[in-house]
Motif scaffolding. Structure first.
Motif, PDB file in Angstrom:
ATOM      1  N   ARG A  26      -1.943   5.664  -1.134  1.00 23.25           N
ATOM      2  CA  ARG A  26      -1.102   4.616  -1.713  1.00 23.25           C
ATOM      3  C   ARG A  26       0.170   5.269  -2.228  1.00 23.25           C
ATOM      4  NH1 ARG A  26      -2.537  -0.555  -3.163  1.00 23.25           N
ATOM      5  NH2 ARG A  26      -4.640  -1.227  -2.641  1.00 23.25           N
ATOM      6  N   LEU A  27       1.250   4.535  -2.174  1.00 22.87           N
ATOM      7  CA  LEU A  27       2.516   5.031  -2.695  1.00 22.87           C
ATOM      8  C   LEU A  27       3.300   3.842  -3.226  1.00 22.87           C
ATOM      9  CD1 LEU A  27       3.780   7.864  -2.862  1.00 22.87           C
ATOM     10  CD2 LEU A  27       5.096   7.309  -0.816  1.00 22.87           C
ATOM     11  N   GLY A  28       3.499   3.823  -4.547  1.00 22.21           N
ATOM     12  CA  GLY A  28       4.164   2.683  -5.174  1.00 22.21           C
ATOM     13  C   GLY A  28       3.225   1.541  -5.506  1.00 22.21           C
ATOM     14  N   THR A  29       1.927   1.723  -5.292  1.00 22.06           N
ATOM     15  CA  THR A  29       0.926   0.691  -5.594  1.00 22.06           C
ATOM     16  C   THR A  29      -0.308   1.361  -6.190  1.00 22.06           C
ATOM     17  OG1 THR A  29      -0.089   0.838  -3.398  1.00 22.06           O
ATOM     18  CG2 THR A  29       1.692  -0.748  -3.663  1.00 22.06           C
ATOM     19  N   ASN A  30      -1.208   0.542  -6.721  1.00 22.07           N
ATOM     20  CA  ASN A  30      -2.464   1.039  -7.286  1.00 22.07           C
ATOM     21  C   ASN A  30      -3.630   0.195  -6.796  1.00 22.07           C
ATOM     22  OD1 ASN A  30      -1.739   3.187  -9.391  1.00 22.07           O
ATOM     23  ND2 ASN A  30      -0.377   1.513  -9.957  1.00 22.07           N
ATOM     24  N   CYS A  31      -4.814   0.790  -6.729  1.00 24.35           N
ATOM     25  CA  CYS A  31      -6.030   0.008  -6.529  1.00 24.35           C
ATOM     26  C   CYS A  31      -6.271  -0.803  -7.793  1.00 24.35           C
ATOM     27  CB  CYS A  31      -7.220   0.927  -6.241  1.00 24.35           C
ATOM     28  SG  CYS A  31      -7.073   1.827  -4.677  1.00 24.35           S
ATOM     29  N   GLU A  32      -6.515  -2.095  -7.644  1.00 23.86           N
ATOM     30  CA  GLU A  32      -6.460  -3.015  -8.786  1.00 23.86           C
ATOM     31  C   GLU A  32      -7.736  -3.822  -8.979  1.00 23.86           C
ATOM     32  OE1 GLU A  32      -4.103  -7.171  -9.966  1.00 23.86           O
ATOM     33  OE2 GLU A  32      -3.142  -5.716  -8.635  1.00 23.86           O
ATOM     34  N   ILE A  33      -8.188  -3.844 -10.218  1.00 24.08           N
ATOM     35  CA  ILE A  33      -9.156  -4.833 -10.703  1.00 24.08           C
ATOM     36  C   ILE A  33      -8.363  -5.734 -11.646  1.00 24.08           C
ATOM     37  CG2 ILE A  33     -11.242  -5.240 -12.064  1.00 24.08           C
ATOM     38  CD1 ILE A  33     -12.085  -2.332 -11.341  1.00 24.08           C
ATOM     39  N   THR A  34      -8.243  -7.001 -11.310  1.00 28.70           N
ATOM     40  CA  THR A  34      -7.466  -7.913 -12.144  1.00 28.70           C
ATOM     41  C   THR A  34      -8.361  -8.546 -13.215  1.00 28.70           C
ATOM     42  OG1 THR A  34      -6.216  -8.503 -10.167  1.00 28.70           O
ATOM     43  CG2 THR A  34      -5.833  -9.826 -12.133  1.00 28.70           C
TER      44      THR A  34
ATOM     45  N   GLN B  89       0.814  -1.230   0.000  1.00 29.76           N
ATOM     46  CA  GLN B  89       0.000   0.000   0.000  1.00 29.76           C
ATOM     47  C   GLN B  89       0.841   1.272   0.000  1.00 29.76           C
ATOM     48  OE1 GLN B  89      -3.805  -0.026   1.948  1.00 29.76           O
ATOM     49  NE2 GLN B  89      -3.695   2.141   2.452  1.00 29.76           N
ATOM     50  N   ILE B  90       1.660   1.483   1.031  1.00 27.63           N
ATOM     51  CA  ILE B  90       2.463   2.701   1.102  1.00 27.63           C
ATOM     52  C   ILE B  90       3.931   2.320   1.280  1.00 27.63           C
ATOM     53  CG2 ILE B  90       2.868   4.867   2.351  1.00 27.63           C
ATOM     54  CD1 ILE B  90      -0.010   4.736   3.350  1.00 27.63           C
ATOM     55  N   TRP B  91       4.768   2.760   0.331  1.00 28.11           N
ATOM     56  CA  TRP B  91       6.215   2.502   0.435  1.00 28.11           C
ATOM     57  C   TRP B  91       6.719   3.051   1.757  1.00 28.11           C
ATOM     58  CZ3 TRP B  91      10.562   5.354   1.272  1.00 28.11           C
ATOM     59  CH2 TRP B  91      11.782   4.756   0.970  1.00 28.11           C
ATOM     60  N   PRO B  92       7.613   2.331   2.461  1.00 25.59           N
ATOM     61  CA  PRO B  92       8.306   1.090   2.090  1.00 25.59           C
ATOM     62  C   PRO B  92       7.729  -0.141   2.792  1.00 25.59           C
ATOM     63  CG  PRO B  92       9.489   2.172   3.862  1.00 25.59           C
ATOM     64  CD  PRO B  92       8.236   2.983   3.622  1.00 25.59           C
ATOM     65  N   LEU B  93       6.428  -0.156   3.056  1.00 26.05           N
ATOM     66  CA  LEU B  93       5.829  -1.247   3.826  1.00 26.05           C
ATOM     67  C   LEU B  93       5.885  -2.584   3.094  1.00 26.05           C
ATOM     68  CD1 LEU B  93       2.691   0.512   5.377  1.00 26.05           C
ATOM     69  CD2 LEU B  93       4.869  -0.020   6.482  1.00 26.05           C
ATOM     70  N   GLN B  94       6.119  -2.549   1.766  1.00 27.42           N
ATOM     71  CA  GLN B  94       6.162  -3.815   1.033  1.00 27.42           C
ATOM     72  C   GLN B  94       7.277  -4.724   1.517  1.00 27.42           C
ATOM     73  OE1 GLN B  94       6.703  -0.807  -0.320  1.00 27.42           O
ATOM     74  NE2 GLN B  94       8.175  -0.879  -1.998  1.00 27.42           N
ATOM     75  N   TYR B  95       8.332  -4.151   2.103  1.00 22.69           N
ATOM     76  CA  TYR B  95       9.446  -4.969   2.592  1.00 22.69           C
ATOM     77  C   TYR B  95       9.040  -5.736   3.850  1.00 22.69           C
ATOM     78  CZ  TYR B  95      11.983  -2.094  -0.719  1.00 22.69           C
ATOM     79  OH  TYR B  95      12.388  -1.467  -1.866  1.00 22.69           O
ATOM     80  N   ILE B  96       8.204  -5.100   4.679  1.00 21.57           N
ATOM     81  CA  ILE B  96       7.679  -5.789   5.860  1.00 21.57           C
ATOM     82  C   ILE B  96       6.685  -6.865   5.435  1.00 21.57           C
ATOM     83  CG2 ILE B  96       6.356  -5.498   7.997  1.00 21.57           C
ATOM     84  CD1 ILE B  96       7.451  -2.618   8.099  1.00 21.57           C
ATOM     85  N   VAL B  97       5.828  -6.509   4.463  1.00 20.16           N
ATOM     86  CA  VAL B  97       4.833  -7.452   3.947  1.00 20.16           C
ATOM     87  C   VAL B  97       5.520  -8.685   3.346  1.00 20.16           C
ATOM     88  CG1 VAL B  97       3.044  -7.799   2.199  1.00 20.16           C
ATOM     89  CG2 VAL B  97       3.071  -5.697   3.551  1.00 20.16           C
ATOM     90  N   LYS B  98       6.588  -8.458   2.599  1.00 19.27           N
ATOM     91  CA  LYS B  98       7.306  -9.582   1.970  1.00 19.27           C
ATOM     92  C   LYS B  98       7.867 -10.529   3.024  1.00 19.27           C
ATOM     93  CE  LYS B  98      10.787 -10.703  -1.488  1.00 19.27           C
ATOM     94  NZ  LYS B  98      11.785 -10.198  -2.459  1.00 19.27           N
ATOM     95  N   LYS B  99       8.353  -9.967   4.132  1.00 23.86           N
ATOM     96  CA  LYS B  99       8.890 -10.788   5.210  1.00 23.86           C
ATOM     97  C   LYS B  99       7.801 -11.687   5.784  1.00 23.86           C
ATOM     98  CE  LYS B  99      12.278 -11.694   8.173  1.00 23.86           C
ATOM     99  NZ  LYS B  99      13.555 -12.305   7.753  1.00 23.86           N
ATOM    100  N   ASP B 100       6.575 -11.163   5.879  1.00 25.07           N
ATOM    101  CA  ASP B 100       5.474 -11.923   6.473  1.00 25.07           C
ATOM    102  C   ASP B 100       4.820 -12.872   5.475  1.00 25.07           C
ATOM    103  OD1 ASP B 100       3.423 -12.589   8.419  1.00 25.07           O
ATOM    104  OD2 ASP B 100       2.083 -11.302   7.264  1.00 25.07           O
TER     105      ASP B 100
END
Length: 385
Positions: free
Chosen positions: A370-378, A329-340
């Motif tokens: 959001r920062l570095g991400t987007n709301c997504e419809i896949t 969602q907001i940089w740099p939280l993706q690094y924490i998310v990846k760890k989990d």
């Protein structure tokens, strides 16, 4: 369980207190000095941050919207300003070591943080982006599988900030894609059925030719999961999958859809983690119904990507579809998310036969940023190798 909850509360108390104190020292004290007014303001802002989630559960909906707006915007502002403060901390330390004023640096941080906040809010509040993903599948499947369209929605988080108007647009956008199947992989709401049934109502207009398949996320278990599941099954006519399976045959293509409850279901049902049989139950259900597996496209819906560890025991499953991470969602939280979670957003190859796709969230949670991400419809399509 009680000790774990007490530990979590203690960590939250410590982090929020330290964070607010740090912001006060970096941005307020150099400009205003020891101001009673600003100290009071920061104590109030900290109180909103720490106690806000309890208050959201008890206030009427019209007050909830106002309170959410104040609480979550401040949470996002505080986080982004803290990031800017940390990035500029070497300059701050140099100025203090050389006995120079840090006031100009404070104004730079405030300006930069404000621009960053406005940009992050724009990314979160703009319309979700349709991301078209092509996925290779085993060659035994008929070539006409490429003609099918699957839409994935996840982590919409209907709440005081994400309401009826946005859901109406979402339903119209998804329906305009003419999907054959829609997958909804949990965290659909943040609140009870009584609070949010009007806000979520436009999603009842979603249409897919061969059905809409829904599984729970962790936030359903904070919001009365049984009421919501009955609502989706009875009112919306969605296929609610709970550690079970559904098989859809389109032309000559068999599609097995297995769905497991979020990991919070184990606590909800008082089942120890070591006795986690969610996927085994879903596979047993599939076997009981006599569905073909080797000649079929086998898809697992699991809210949290880290449930991909279960796939090793069931190699016939081709693809896991998940959400939960928001891409960080907001940089740099993706690094924490990846760890989990290990998998953060997009398509990953787990092994030679299995893949996982992680939707980065159709809505957002908490701060409308959001920062570095987007709301997504896949929009997902498959093709044979």
């Amino acid at each position: 369980m009680f000790l774990k909850m007490l530990f979590s509360i203690s960590v939250a108390l410590f982090v929020t207190l330290i964070g607010h104190y740090y912001l006060y020292l970096r941005l307020v004290d150099p400009i205003f000095g020891k101001s009673t007014l600003w100290i009071t303001i920061f104590i109030c802002l900290w109180s909103i941050t720490f106690f806000g989630f309890i208050i959201l559960r008890i206030v009427p909906h019209f007050l909830r919207k106002i309170f959410e707006l104040i609480m979550f915007i401040w949470m996002g502002v505080a986080f982004l300003f803290t990031i800017v403060c940390l990035l500029t901390s070497p300059i701050n330390m140099y100025l203090k070591a050389t006995h120079q004023s840090t006031i100009h640096l404070c104004f730079f941080v405030i300006f930069s943080g404000t621009i960053l906040t406005l940009y992050a809010m724009y990314l979160a509040l703009k319309r979700p982006e349709v991301i078209h993903t092509h996925i290779k599948v085993k060659s035994i499947l008929p070539n006409n599988i490429k003609n099918l369209k699957f839409v994935v929605l996840s982590d919409i988080h209907v709440s005081g900030l994400i309401g009826k108007k946005r859901m109406k647009y979402l339903a119209e956008t998804v329906n305009s894609l003419n999907p054959d199947i829609i997958f909804i992989t949990g965290d659909l709401m943040d609140g009870s059925l009584n609070q949010l049934k009007k806000e979520i109502a436009p999603l009842g207009d979603l249409y897919a030719k061969y059905g809409i398949f829904y599984i729970t996320g962790n936030h359903e278990y904070y919001s009365g999961p049984q009421n919501w599941k009955h609502h989706f099954a009875d009112k919306f006519k969605w296929k609610v999958i709970s550690n079970s399976s559904q098989t859809v045959t389109i032309d000559n293509i068999a599609i097995n859809i297995l769905g497991i409850e979020d990991r919070h279901w184990l606590s909800y049902e008082k089942i120890p983690r070591k006795l986690d049989k969610r996927l085994q139950q879903a596979v047993n259900h599939l076997n009981f119904n006599g569905a073909p597996k080797e000649e079929a496209l086998n898809i697992l819906l699991a809210h949290q990507p880290k449930d991909a560890r279960l796939l090793a025991h069931f190699p016939f499953i081709d693809l896991q579809i998940s959400g939960h991470t928001h891409g960080g969602q907001i940089w740099p939280l993706q690094y924490i998310v990846k760890k989990d979670q290990k998998y953060v957003k997009g398509l990953y190859q787990i092994n030679s036969n299995q893949q996982i796709y992680v939707n980065q969230g159709t809505g957002f949670w908490g701060p409308p940023m959001r920062l570095g991400t987007n709301c997504e419809i896949t929009l997902m399509t498959f093709f044979s190798k």
